[in-house]
Enzyme design. Structure first.
Site, PDB file in Angstrom:
ATOM      1  N   PHE A  85      -5.876   4.555   5.319  1.00 43.66           N
ATOM      2  CA  PHE A  85      -5.942   6.010   5.329  1.00 43.66           C
ATOM      3  C   PHE A  85      -7.317   6.469   4.888  1.00 43.66           C
ATOM      4  CE2 PHE A  85      -1.524   4.889   5.117  1.00 43.66           C
ATOM      5  CZ  PHE A  85      -0.906   5.821   5.935  1.00 43.66           C
ATOM      6  N   GLU A  89       6.655  -4.000  -2.675  1.00 46.20           N
ATOM      7  CA  GLU A  89       6.684  -2.870  -3.606  1.00 46.20           C
ATOM      8  C   GLU A  89       7.756  -1.860  -3.242  1.00 46.20           C
ATOM      9  OE1 GLU A  89       2.301  -2.168  -5.126  1.00 46.20           O
ATOM     10  OE2 GLU A  89       2.466  -1.934  -2.967  1.00 46.20           O
TER      11      GLU A  89
HETATM   12  N1  FMN Z   1      -0.602   1.043   1.006  1.00 44.07           N
HETATM   13  C1  FMN Z   1      -1.464   1.015   2.032  1.00 44.07           C
HETATM   14  O1  FMN Z   1      -2.610   0.648   1.841  1.00 44.07           O
HETATM   15  N2  FMN Z   1      -1.060   1.372   3.291  1.00 44.07           N
HETATM   16  C2  FMN Z   1       0.200   1.791   3.563  1.00 44.07           C
HETATM   17  O2  FMN Z   1       0.510   2.095   4.729  1.00 44.07           O
HETATM   18  C3  FMN Z   1       1.129   1.878   2.481  1.00 44.07           C
HETATM   19  N3  FMN Z   1       2.393   2.321   2.677  1.00 44.07           N
HETATM   20  C4  FMN Z   1       3.250   2.382   1.622  1.00 44.07           C
HETATM   21  C5  FMN Z   1       4.555   2.859   1.816  1.00 44.07           C
HETATM   22  C6  FMN Z   1       5.461   2.921   0.758  1.00 44.07           C
HETATM   23  C7  FMN Z   1       6.852   3.444   1.009  1.00 44.07           C
HETATM   24  C8  FMN Z   1       5.053   2.504  -0.538  1.00 44.07           C
HETATM   25  C9  FMN Z   1       6.018   2.562  -1.698  1.00 44.07           C
HETATM   26  C10 FMN Z   1       3.768   2.042  -0.736  1.00 44.07           C
HETATM   27  C11 FMN Z   1       2.847   1.981   0.321  1.00 44.07           C
HETATM   28  N4  FMN Z   1       1.541   1.546   0.143  1.00 44.07           N
HETATM   29  C12 FMN Z   1       0.674   1.478   1.198  1.00 44.07           C
HETATM   30  C13 FMN Z   1       1.217   0.811  -1.078  1.00 44.07           C
HETATM   31  C14 FMN Z   1       0.545   1.598  -2.116  1.00 44.07           C
HETATM   32  O3  FMN Z   1      -0.818   1.497  -1.839  1.00 44.07           O
HETATM   33  C15 FMN Z   1       0.925   0.867  -3.415  1.00 44.07           C
HETATM   34  O4  FMN Z   1       2.213   1.216  -3.770  1.00 44.07           O
HETATM   35  C16 FMN Z   1      -0.068   1.121  -4.501  1.00 44.07           C
HETATM   36  O5  FMN Z   1      -1.107   0.224  -4.297  1.00 44.07           O
HETATM   37  C17 FMN Z   1       0.504   0.907  -5.925  1.00 44.07           C
HETATM   38  O6  FMN Z   1       0.539  -0.466  -6.249  1.00 44.07           O
HETATM   39  P1  FMN Z   1       0.929  -0.985  -7.692  1.00 44.07           P
HETATM   40  O7  FMN Z   1       2.308  -0.462  -8.002  1.00 44.07           O
HETATM   41  O8  FMN Z   1       0.909  -2.480  -7.561  1.00 44.07           O
HETATM   42  O9  FMN Z   1      -0.078  -0.469  -8.639  1.00 44.07           O
END
Ligand code: FMN
Length: 147
Positions: A108, A78
């Site tokens: 978190f 992502e």
């Molecule tokens: N999700 C986590 O559960 N733990 C993380 O440490 C975490 N870090 C992330 C760091 C970045 C830079 C980004 C862009 C996303 C991160 N996420 C993390 C993921 C988000 O949970 C994720 O983007 C969200 O589920 C949206 O997903 P979708 O676009 O498929 O709906």
């Protein structure tokens, strides 16, 4: 620094949480196209450059993994392009050059703390990509449009 990694493909719809729940619009890529790459790389947050066929090259910070906060059963890629776009670009060709690693994936205690951490990742990526060693990759031919 890590060995630069190139990934490219059309932007697909994710789980739909990115923009709506988090306020962080991520451009998802089909993970099954990159299963080999994915299994070789540690889950976590990476940064690099993103080329969009018709729009240019932008800074990006990217999550690779299972998103423990959301308990996903599939490993996803992502990238969050650090630029304000006026419209979606589903289907457009996205070219990513991943050049650095920030941290492992984490869980978190609240959505607020996840969002705060992702914004911090964004700031780290913004700064790191201005350093000459990372900035140089912005002009890589692999990011340029084939148009
Ligand atoms: N999700 C986590 O559960 N733990 C993380 O440490 C975490 N870090 C992330 C760091 C970045 C830079 C980004 C862009 C996303 C991160 N996420 C993390 C993921 C988000 O949970 C994720 O983007 C969200 O589920 C949206 O997903 P979708 O676009 O498929 O709906």
């Amino acid at each position: 620094p890590i060995e630069p990694l190139y990934i490219g493909g059309p932007v697909i719809k994710g789980f739909g949480r990115g923009s709506k729940v988090l306020g962080i619009p991520t451009a998802n890529l089909a993970a099954h196209d990159f299963s080999a790459i994915l299994s070789e790389h540690t889950s976590g947050v990476y940064f690099g450059w993103a080329g969009l066929s018709t729009r240019g090259v932008f800074k990006m910070v990217m999550s690779v993994g299972w998103n423990p906060y959301f308990d996903n059963t599939e490993k996803t890629i992502e990238p969050w392009l650090l630029h304000k776009f006026d419209e979606d670009f589903y289907g457009e060709e996205l070219r990513l050059l991943v050049v650095g690693y920030i941290r492992p994936e984490a869980n978190f205690p609240s959505l607020e703390s996840l969002i705060a951490r992702i914004h911090e990742d964004g700031k780290i990526a913004e700064k790191a990509l201005d350093l000459p060693i990372y900035a140089a990759y912005k002009n890589s031919p692999c990011l340029a449009s084939s148009l």
